[in-house]
Design a protein around this motif. Structure first.
Motif: not given
Length: 478
Positions: A141-148
């Protein structure tokens, strides 16, 4: 060279120690440092460098504490977030440490400052041995992309896709992959449940390689992973390189029942027993969070400046419970109930309880008992749910209780379910505090329901689902 992966249970965090000719390098350390020092001492390693891949969201970094104790240099990417770093590396910069060459690769998308470190040997500099990817590229998988910015999830997904294809993929199929988290982390979706992989192996099945960029963006938009409130505290702490090592846990008092009752009135109580025990009897107003759930769900209910009191199954669970909480920045535990719940019971102090229900009983009573599913939205939609079940993620219940009560009045007979019953127990404790009277925890949850091959529905509920609580209010439309 020596190499060691050190895991942190509960948050699925991986730190790594490299040593070359006695000089030690630690990548993404947590704040309690004993395990790192034990390994360094046994292997005659002088810890000299701390590599940060990014400002972690789910645990407090130990960089600051480690630097104070060892004089190590903190290394990070060149970014305003990296103000605590002694060495800021630009994209492509090299750091030579004895026999090792470490190259910084700017790999944004999970967070803007994310850096991966490609490691090779001086006697074979053209071939990279391993890459430490932080939360950019996981195994499977990859890291989530909603954090910023949760409103830029799609934009960040496209950035992450390019980062991985342009910076990590060209390193070569043979390169070993070492991410900062494994299966069960809140920093990504369905991370694979094994520790070893290579870029070549990931290329055969990881969606960041098997999907087009547009398809990958859709995949990341579908994740909708809940964002715990303690992330904000950890962001603040990690901006300064983390926090000092935890206090001496032996100083936290064991309180007799009457003293515990008096003190806890000004604080918050977490009961770490299993759901069955909590349902059978608990202190009114307490939260049910099983011991191994503390490093995630403790952060959903605890408040930074509010005193916290614990109820444990066994005295020997004390260190583990305090470790779990300290790793997410919760240091305000002010007391532990001496003798556990049994002592409270024997002191004839107030007790609350609620019912449990089996899948068979619920299946026979679905016309009389409503169902609230408190799993993540993708679990509810993709793995299937009980017919006519409402959905609201457990973490969002306190902030949106009025929405829940509008659909499910407090006198409703309500069965609460998750995957096995742990999150449901937390949800029932939250609902009880908000006036719900007729609660049932579905023991075994959807796992037991599926074992019995009872009916399931997939996709959104036919009813007006409470999952809009998490989608619209906490994860706005992209």
């Amino acid at each position: 060279m020596k190499f060691k992966r050190i895991k942190t249970p509960g948050i699925a965090h991986n730190a790594y120690i490299l040593a070359t000719k006695g000089i030690g390098i630690i990548i993404d350390p947590r704040r309690d440092l004993d395990e790192y020092f034990d390994y360094a001492k046994k292997n005659a390693i002088n810890i000299s460098y701390i590599l940060q891949t990014h400002r972690q969201e789910d645990f407090v970094l130990g960089s600051k504490a480690l630097k104070e104790l060892t004089g190590s240099l903190i290394v990070a990417g060149e970014n305003p977030v990296s103000v605590n770093a002694d060495i800021q590396m630009k994209d492509g910069d090299l750091l030579e440490i004895e026999e090792l060459i470490i190259q910084a690769l700017h790999t944004p998308g999970h967070t803007p400052e994310s850096v991966s470190y490609a490691v090779s040997f001086k006697d074979n500099p053209e071939n990279v041995w391993a890459v430490f990817t932080g939360d950019a590229l996981f195994i499977g998988e990859t890291g989530r992309t909603d954090l910023p910015d949760k409103n830029k999830t799609a934009e960040n997904a496209a950035i992450l896709y390019d980062s991985i294809h342009e910076k990590i993929l060209p390193l070569g199929d043979h390169v070993l992959l070492y991410p900062a988290h494994g299966a069960g982390s809140v920093c990504g979706g369905n991370i694979a449940d094994y520790d070893e992989s290579t870029i070549g192996f990931e290329r055969t099945y990881n969606k960041v390689f098997t999907l087009s960029k547009d398809e990958f963006v859709v995949h990341k938009l579908h994740e909708r992973i809940p964002r715990p409130p303690y992330f904000k505290l950890i962001e603040k702490l990690n901006f300064e390189g983390g926090a000092a090592a935890p206090i001496n846990w032996d100083s936290i008092p064991l309180l007799l029942s009457k003293e515990f009752e008096a003190n806890a009135k000004s604080g918050l109580i977490i009961d770490t027993r299993l759901p069955e025990a909590f349902a059978g009897g608990h202190i009114p107003g307490s939260y049910s969070i099983w011991l191994e759930g503390l490093p995630v769900f403790g952060g959903w209910v605890a408040e930074e400046n509010k005193p916290l009191y614990l109820i444990l199954e066994r005295n020997e669970d004390m260190k583990k419970a305090l470790q779990h909480l300290a790793r997410i920045g919760i240091d305000n535990v002010k007391g532990i109930l001496a003798g556990g719940f049994e002592a409270w019971r024997d002191a004839a102090l107030p007790i609350d309880m609620f019912d449990t229900i089996s899948p068979q009983e619920l299946q026979e009573s679905t016309t009389e008992i409503s169902v609230l599913d408190v799993r993540e939205i993708t679990e509810f939609e993709d793995e299937g749910h009980i017919h006519n079940a409402e959905h609201a993620y457990v973490g969002y219940l306190p902030d949106h209780i009025s929405d829940v009560i509008r659909e499910l009045p407090t006198d409703t007979k309500l069965a609460v379910t998750c995957s096995v019953g742990h999150r449901a127990s937390l949800a029932t404790s939250m609902l009880r505090q908000n006036g719900f009277k007729n609660l049932f925890n579905l023991l075994g949850g959807m796992t037991a329901w599926n074992t019995l091959k009872l009916p399931l529905e997939k996709g959104k509920s036919e009813k007006t689902p409470l999952d809009q609580i998490s989608i619209e209010k906490d994860f706005p439309h992209q």
